[in-house]
Design an enzyme around this catalytic site. Sequence first.
Site, short mmCIF file in Angstrom:
data_model
loop_
_atom_site.label_atom_id
_atom_site.label_comp_id
_atom_site.label_asym_id
_atom_site.label_seq_id
_atom_site.Cartn_x
_atom_site.Cartn_y
_atom_site.Cartn_z
N SER A 58 37.26 39.96 40.20
CA SER A 58 37.56 38.70 40.91
C SER A 58 38.76 37.95 40.36
CB SER A 58 36.34 37.78 40.90
OG SER A 58 35.39 38.24 41.84
N LYS A 113 41.41 37.19 42.83
CA LYS A 113 41.36 35.99 43.68
C LYS A 113 42.46 35.00 43.33
CE LYS A 113 36.42 36.04 44.95
NZ LYS A 113 35.86 37.24 44.33
N SER A 137 33.06 32.28 42.84
CA SER A 137 33.70 33.57 43.12
C SER A 137 33.16 34.15 44.42
CB SER A 137 33.50 34.54 41.95
OG SER A 137 34.54 35.47 41.86
#
Length: 281
Positions: A42, A45, A100
């Site tokens: 993640s 991101k 997340s």
Amino acid sequence: VRPHPGVPRVPEVSALSWVVADARSGEVLAAHDAHRRLPPASTLKTLFALTVLPGLPGGLRHTVGADELAGIGPGSSLVGVAEGQTYQVADLWRGVFLNSGNDAVHVLAGLSGGWSATAARMQAKARALGARDTHVRSPDGYDTPGQVSSAYDLAVFGRAGLRNADFARYCGTAEAQFPGRGGWSYGIRNTNRLLTGADGVEPYDGLIGIKNGYTSHAGNTLVAAARRGDRTLVVTVMNPQSGGGFTVYEEARALLDWGFGAAGRVEPVGSLDALRARPQP
């Protein structure tokens, strides 16, 4: 590392790849295998937000359709986005940065042209920033064959993110309320334990956030930034090989401590601007 005499030794860390850089100058103070291509989980991101956030004002309201929640990978982290519910875009961004939430990413990508188009835009953004190790296949960071980044690239994304006021605010938010059905809301908490001090991890003095990640393929990953006085450091730690799930925070802590002690007393070993695209004449 290229230390001057008397500079403390770089701490022993088990991560496969890591970087310590000065956020203002872009100078890399120390690194290990910084361009090794690894699954980012993640932490990708950060690139998603850099690409999509400027075009989606936080006050925009959107009602989620079923098609926007299709295709979320099994086992994904979720914030609880619900079909038929109306959200402010700012709520969705908090879902991305704190929880997340891959569900929030899917909705925001839909608002930004769709899943494939967003991946292509992320790829172009990475190249423009000089992040040449990154290959985007799934904008939420979900494990996908061929999807990789590097400690260097993630430090580039983290540094660039701090220059965006919205990004900086979201990534440094420890707790928030997320809308539920029927007009009620529930609390969400940032999963970056260096920021919140959750699960017995001591919060880091001066931490200003950014993003952590985990998948079974990527292991634990983290991009962290901290400020002390007039100096801001960005650290990336990818996939520690020893200890438990919180080792990534302790290795980042050790590298930040070293960086603040060594800054100004080492010769840079590289620059986060080194591979950035130059404007054509």
